[in-house]
Every structure is written in C-alpha cells, then in structure tokens.
Write a protein that holds these residues in place. Structure first.
Motif, mmCIF file in Angstrom:
data_model
loop_
_atom_site.group_PDB
_atom_site.id
_atom_site.type_symbol
_atom_site.label_atom_id
_atom_site.label_comp_id
_atom_site.label_asym_id
_atom_site.label_seq_id
_atom_site.Cartn_x
_atom_site.Cartn_y
_atom_site.Cartn_z
ATOM 1 N N THR A 136 0.854 -1.203 0.000
ATOM 2 C CA THR A 136 0.000 0.000 0.000
ATOM 3 C C THR A 136 0.884 1.246 0.000
ATOM 4 O OG1 THR A 136 -1.695 -1.212 1.210
ATOM 5 C CG2 THR A 136 -1.860 1.187 1.223
ATOM 6 N N SER A 157 -0.601 8.760 10.673
ATOM 7 C CA SER A 157 -0.402 7.468 11.358
ATOM 8 C C SER A 157 0.927 6.876 10.911
ATOM 9 C CB SER A 157 -1.554 6.481 11.127
ATOM 10 O OG SER A 157 -1.471 5.463 12.131
ATOM 11 N N PRO A 161 2.382 0.193 10.176
ATOM 12 C CA PRO A 161 3.163 -0.450 9.113
ATOM 13 C C PRO A 161 3.025 0.223 7.758
ATOM 14 C CG PRO A 161 1.400 -1.899 9.924
ATOM 15 C CD PRO A 161 1.467 -0.740 10.863
ATOM 16 N N VAL A 162 1.847 0.728 7.427
ATOM 17 C CA VAL A 162 1.703 1.439 6.152
ATOM 18 C C VAL A 162 2.466 2.764 6.227
ATOM 19 C CG1 VAL A 162 0.100 2.572 4.574
ATOM 20 C CG2 VAL A 162 -0.531 0.382 5.609
ATOM 21 N N HIS A 183 1.058 9.622 17.858
ATOM 22 C CA HIS A 183 0.843 10.033 19.245
ATOM 23 C C HIS A 183 1.735 9.217 20.172
ATOM 24 C CE1 HIS A 183 -1.107 11.402 22.840
ATOM 25 N NE2 HIS A 183 -1.330 10.152 23.208
ATOM 26 N N LYS A 187 6.520 6.122 19.967
ATOM 27 C CA LYS A 187 6.375 6.153 18.507
ATOM 28 C C LYS A 187 7.255 7.260 17.923
ATOM 29 C CE LYS A 187 1.733 4.351 18.529
ATOM 30 N NZ LYS A 187 0.316 4.536 18.368
ATOM 31 N N TYR A 203 -0.597 14.362 16.575
ATOM 32 C CA TYR A 203 -1.833 14.856 15.942
ATOM 33 C C TYR A 203 -2.899 15.247 16.964
ATOM 34 C CZ TYR A 203 -3.826 10.234 16.874
ATOM 35 O OH TYR A 203 -4.277 9.111 17.498
ATOM 36 N N ASN A 226 -3.655 8.165 6.117
ATOM 37 C CA ASN A 226 -4.203 6.906 6.641
ATOM 38 C C ASN A 226 -5.354 7.156 7.596
ATOM 39 O OD1 ASN A 226 -2.286 4.978 5.524
ATOM 40 N ND2 ASN A 226 -0.773 6.023 6.786
ATOM 41 N N SER A 248 -5.270 6.502 1.670
ATOM 42 C CA SER A 248 -4.935 5.112 1.951
ATOM 43 C C SER A 248 -5.962 4.492 2.885
ATOM 44 C CB SER A 248 -3.531 5.049 2.573
ATOM 45 O OG SER A 248 -3.322 3.843 3.261
ATOM 46 N N GLY A 249 -6.324 5.201 3.928
ATOM 47 C CA GLY A 249 -7.255 4.629 4.900
ATOM 48 C C GLY A 249 -7.892 5.700 5.764
ATOM 49 N N TYR A 254 -13.234 4.900 10.987
ATOM 50 C CA TYR A 254 -13.758 3.528 10.920
ATOM 51 C C TYR A 254 -14.761 3.244 12.038
ATOM 52 C CZ TYR A 254 -10.100 2.240 7.537
ATOM 53 O OH TYR A 254 -9.305 2.156 6.426
ATOM 54 N N LEU A 280 -6.712 4.346 -3.160
ATOM 55 C CA LEU A 280 -6.238 3.114 -3.799
ATOM 56 C C LEU A 280 -6.750 1.900 -3.049
ATOM 57 C CD1 LEU A 280 -2.572 2.014 -3.122
ATOM 58 C CD2 LEU A 280 -3.662 3.747 -1.734
ATOM 59 N N VAL A 282 -5.092 -1.692 -2.797
ATOM 60 C CA VAL A 282 -3.754 -2.164 -3.157
ATOM 61 C C VAL A 282 -3.797 -3.365 -4.098
ATOM 62 C CG1 VAL A 282 -3.441 -3.677 -1.150
ATOM 63 C CG2 VAL A 282 -1.465 -2.596 -2.223
ATOM 64 N N LEU A 325 -5.426 -2.056 17.880
ATOM 65 C CA LEU A 325 -5.125 -1.100 16.802
ATOM 66 C C LEU A 325 -5.734 0.265 17.090
ATOM 67 C CD1 LEU A 325 -5.825 -3.274 13.638
ATOM 68 C CD2 LEU A 325 -3.630 -2.239 14.219
HETATM 69 N N1 LIG Z 1 -6.035 1.319 0.554
HETATM 70 C C1 LIG Z 1 -5.542 0.112 0.780
HETATM 71 O O1 LIG Z 1 -5.479 -0.747 -0.125
HETATM 72 C C2 LIG Z 1 -5.044 -0.192 2.160
HETATM 73 C C3 LIG Z 1 -4.424 -1.417 2.432
HETATM 74 C C4 LIG Z 1 -3.975 -1.645 3.746
HETATM 75 C C5 LIG Z 1 -4.147 -0.681 4.729
HETATM 76 N N2 LIG Z 1 -4.783 0.488 4.408
HETATM 77 C C6 LIG Z 1 -5.012 1.524 5.411
HETATM 78 O O2 LIG Z 1 -3.786 2.054 5.838
HETATM 79 C C7 LIG Z 1 -3.991 2.645 7.128
HETATM 80 C C8 LIG Z 1 -2.850 2.250 8.045
HETATM 81 O O3 LIG Z 1 -2.882 0.845 8.248
HETATM 82 P P1 LIG Z 1 -1.862 0.151 9.244
HETATM 83 O O4 LIG Z 1 -2.057 -1.294 9.107
HETATM 84 O O5 LIG Z 1 -0.521 0.738 9.032
HETATM 85 O O6 LIG Z 1 -2.448 0.576 10.656
HETATM 86 P P2 LIG Z 1 -1.873 1.518 11.798
HETATM 87 O O7 LIG Z 1 -1.447 2.825 11.226
HETATM 88 O O8 LIG Z 1 -0.887 0.756 12.619
HETATM 89 O O9 LIG Z 1 -3.183 1.714 12.662
HETATM 90 C C9 LIG Z 1 -3.177 1.713 14.067
HETATM 91 C C10 LIG Z 1 -2.756 3.090 14.544
HETATM 92 O O10 LIG Z 1 -3.736 4.026 14.129
HETATM 93 C C11 LIG Z 1 -3.690 5.131 14.961
HETATM 94 N N3 LIG Z 1 -5.059 5.530 15.251
HETATM 95 C C12 LIG Z 1 -5.988 4.772 15.849
HETATM 96 N N4 LIG Z 1 -7.121 5.496 15.975
HETATM 97 C C13 LIG Z 1 -6.855 6.707 15.459
HETATM 98 C C14 LIG Z 1 -7.591 7.897 15.319
HETATM 99 N N5 LIG Z 1 -8.857 7.987 15.756
HETATM 100 N N6 LIG Z 1 -7.004 8.962 14.731
HETATM 101 C C15 LIG Z 1 -5.739 8.858 14.279
HETATM 102 N N7 LIG Z 1 -4.986 7.761 14.397
HETATM 103 C C16 LIG Z 1 -5.540 6.722 14.987
HETATM 104 C C17 LIG Z 1 -3.000 4.698 16.243
HETATM 105 O O11 LIG Z 1 -1.806 5.424 16.329
HETATM 106 P P3 LIG Z 1 -1.651 6.614 17.407
HETATM 107 O O12 LIG Z 1 -1.389 5.945 18.739
HETATM 108 O O13 LIG Z 1 -0.502 7.392 16.889
HETATM 109 O O14 LIG Z 1 -2.948 7.325 17.472
HETATM 110 C C18 LIG Z 1 -2.757 3.222 16.036
HETATM 111 O O15 LIG Z 1 -1.523 2.781 16.566
HETATM 112 C C19 LIG Z 1 -5.343 2.166 7.616
HETATM 113 O O16 LIG Z 1 -6.279 3.210 7.455
HETATM 114 C C20 LIG Z 1 -5.660 1.027 6.690
HETATM 115 O O17 LIG Z 1 -7.045 0.806 6.546
HETATM 116 C C21 LIG Z 1 -5.207 0.736 3.143
#
Ligand SMILES: NC(=O)c1ccc[n+]([C@@H]2O[C@H](COP(=O)([O-])OP(=O)(O)OC[C@H]3O[C@@H](n4cnc5c(N)ncnc54)[C@H](OP(=O)(O)O)[C@@H]3O)[C@@H](O)[C@H]2O)c1
Length: 343
Positions: A136, A157, A161-162, A183, A187, A203, A226, A248-249, A254, A280, A282, A325
């Motif tokens: 992604t 974010s 991992p993204v 946050h 991190k 943020y 994200n 991305s997300g 959610y 996108l 992915v 998460l």
């Molecule tokens: N488009 C695609 O094809 C695709 C594919 C895969 C993933 N994605 C998207 O990519 C994004 C990141 O995925 P990831 O797997 O790397 O997850 P991630 O960023 O590790 O998601 C968890 C983190 O999100 C933050 N978070 C949780 N609630 C939040 C809020 N209300 N406001 C802001 N931040 C918040 C937290 O960090 P803090 O402690 O810093 O708040 C938490 O540690 C997601 O939105 C996912 O759906 C998209």
C-alpha cells in the motif's frame, strides 16, 4: 502427518458499537472441508490484523461488503501447504494468503495466494512490510502520488506499518522533507531514530495545523493519509501547488457511526492549488507486487528500511490484537503467532 479434521476460526459475534471489543468476536471449532480440485489445504503459521477490517464489521457502504454475523473475520496469513490439488502450490510450500483469522484454511482455487520465496527474511514480513501494508505504501507513493525527488511529504499514522513504510520509501525516492503524525513518546522516538523522519508531530495537539506548518514551512507536495476526513481537511491549506493526496485509509473514521463522519470543507484549495486526491485498493496492483517486494526486500536486507512488529500468541488473541489497533499505545504490524514454522 495425518490430515487434520477440525480447525478453529474467529467469527463476528455481534456488530461493534464504536471501537471494537474482544467480545464482539467468538472462537468456533469447525470441520475442515474437502480440498476441491484446483485448491489446497493450508496450516496457518501466523496471521495479521488490519484496521480496514473494521469497516466490514458494520452494516453500510465500504469498498467490500459487510461480514455477516458468524462469518470468519478477514485478514492475511502465512501458512504451510499440507495438501494440494493444484499445480500452483505443492505440499511444503510456504504461502501468504487472505485466509482470514483461522488455524487451517481450504484455498478454494481462486483469490489471493502468493508463494513465499526461500530466503533469509522473517516469514511474518510477507503479511507486513512485504505484504499488504508495505505494498500500500509502495503503490500509494509510486503510482498514486507519483512522488518526485524534492517533494515534501506528510504521512499520517506514521508509526503504523503502512505509514512507517511510506515515510521511509518517500525518503528513498528522494523526498526533500518527510514529516509524520503519531501520538506518544515511544512512537516519536522510533520514527526519528529508526525510520529517520525529519519531524514527528503529535496529531492530538490543539495547535496541529500550526505545528504541521512549522514542520514544513514551504508546505507539502504529497499527503499520504491513513486517517480520514478531518485530517485531510486540516491539511488542504498546507498543500503546495500541484499537491497530491493519497487516500490510503480512514483510521479516525472507521469507528464512527453512520452520518458522524465529517465532510471536507476546504475544497477551494483544490482549485487554488490545483490539488489532486485519489484513493487506492492495493490489490489493483497485485501483478506488480513481486518486483516491488524484491526492491523492498533488498532495502530491508541492506538495513535501509526499518519495520516493527508487535506479537501475540494463539488464535484466541486475534481479537485483542485487532482491538489494540484503535486503543493501545503499542505499535507496529500486529502479528498473531499460531504454529511453529517447519524446519
Ligand atoms: N487502501 C488500501 O489498499 C489499504 C491497504 C492496507 C491498509 N490500508 C489503510 O492504511 C492505514 C494504516 O494501516 P496500518 O495497518 O498501518 O495501521 P496503523 O497505522 O498501525 O493503525 C493503528 C494506529 O492508528 C492510529 N489511530 C488509531 N485510531 C486513530 C484515530 N482515531 N485517529 C488517528 N490515528 C488513529 C494509532 O496510532 P496513534 O497511537 O498514533 O494514534 C494506532 O496505533 C489504515 O487506514 C488502513 O485501513 C489501506
């Protein structure tokens, strides 16, 4: 090894109200069906949990249909092929699949399945930085953002991992400045020390727009988002002419109830600054995964791309890993270990 007859999987017990809780899920035992012609039986070794799954737990519009009560929760896993009726994989092969949260899975002959090459990289990376999150980041930057050397990049974010992969790939691609939002002190330290971002902004601070402006006084050419609408809206005035926004997300949206997600108000900046915004999925880039994975793998082997994992043990912990998460201060790709990899 005798063919197993029963497996366990995690199913949706009820639709979450707001942030998901472990008791929104059930663990159930079920017989393992016949392997169809063209399919394979896979014993999962580890699985991962994805925040985007949250959008499938509620009724309503998403890019994928909602899961039904009692349905297996979707997700990616690394497994070992223990029975094969297809020329695509052989017994003993290691594969990454979209099996969902289960200990064994019958691959029906269609859908995502990728052979994992024998090399020195940890298997879990194939559902992390070499899997959907990493891809992604890669295609979000390469194809959607069209990132160019000299661009100033903001990743939200950034410790996930993204985000962490996107921030580091942006640097590899020649970004002039890479800023992330996250946050918490742990991190922030990891992003500065290991992922080598130029600056990290919390943020949750009340003066977020000013802090982001100070972090990149000339603005941003690329926003890799994200998080969702409120963040994008806040960033629109910070975008430089010709800026690109990758959707991305929507982490912050959610868990919102239908109708509670705010819209974009600052759309005039799309005109004044000639901005472009594009989302996108992915898997649209699936055919190009192998080359991207080869390049990301090389960066990891050379120590030029950092990644982080947070591990859980046993299928029963998958719901907790998922709920964390949205609530826990831990970070990195959440990996649920299920079984030992074959020697
Ligand atoms: N488009 C695609 O094809 C695709 C594919 C895969 C993933 N994605 C998207 O990519 C994004 C990141 O995925 P990831 O797997 O790397 O997850 P991630 O960023 O590790 O998601 C968890 C983190 O999100 C933050 N978070 C949780 N609630 C939040 C809020 N209300 N406001 C802001 N931040 C918040 C937290 O960090 P803090 O402690 O810093 O708040 C938490 O540690 C997601 O939105 C996912 O759906 C998209």
């Amino acid at each position: 090894m005798a063919r197993p007859t029963e497996t366990r999987r995690i199913v949706l017990a009820r639709r979450p109200d707001g942030a998901p809780r472990p008791d929104d899920f059930d663990v159930v035992a079920a017989p393992i069906g016949e392997t169809p012609e063209g399919g394979a039986l896979i014993r999962n070794l580890c699985l991962s949990v994805d925040p985007g799954t949250r959008s499938r737990l509620s009724e309503g519009a998403s890019y994928a249909p909602p899961l039904k009560i009692g349905e297996t929760i979707d997700g990616f896993a690394v497994g070992e092929v223990i029975e094969s009726r297809t020329s695509r994989v052989s017994v003993g092969d290691l594969v990454a699949t979209g099996s969902g949260w289960c200990e064994h899975w019958v691959f029906p002959g269609r859908g995502y399945i990728q052979l994992i090459p024998h090399d020195s990289l940890p298997l879990s990376l194939w559902i992390g930085v070499l899997g959907v999150p990493g891809m992604t980041a890669w295609f979000g930057l390469h194809r959607v953002a069209g990132l160019k050397a000299g661009d100033r990049v903001l990743v939200t974010s950034a410790a996930g991992p993204v985000g962490a992969t996107a921030a580091q790939l942006a640097r590899q691609m020649g970004a002039a400045r890479v800023v992330g939002t996250a946050h918490g002190a742990d991190k922030t330290r990891w992003l500065l020390d290991q992922a080598k971002l130029d600056q990290v902004v919390d943020y949750r601070r009340s003066d977020l727009a000013e802090a982001l402006r100070a972090a990149s006084p000339e603005g941003f050419d690329v926003l890799f988002d994200n998080v969702g609408n409120a963040m994008i809206d806040l960033c629109l005035p910070l975008m430089r002419p010709g800026g690109r926004i990758v959707i991305s997300g929507q982490l912050a949206d959610y868990n919102a109830r239908p109708g509670d997600v705010r819209g974009l108000a600052n759309t005039r900046y799309f005109i004044a600054s000639r901005l472009r915004m594009e989302g996108l999925v992915v898997f649209d880039d699936l055919k190009a995964f192998p080359e991207a994975q080869r390049q990301v793998g090389d960066l990891i082997r050379k120590g030029e791309l950092a990644y982080r994992e947070h591990r859980y043990s046993g299928l029963d912990q998958a719901p907790l890993a998922f709920c964390d998460l949205f609530t826990a201060s831990t970070f990195g790709r959440r990996i649920v270990d299920l079984a030992q990899a074959p020697a």
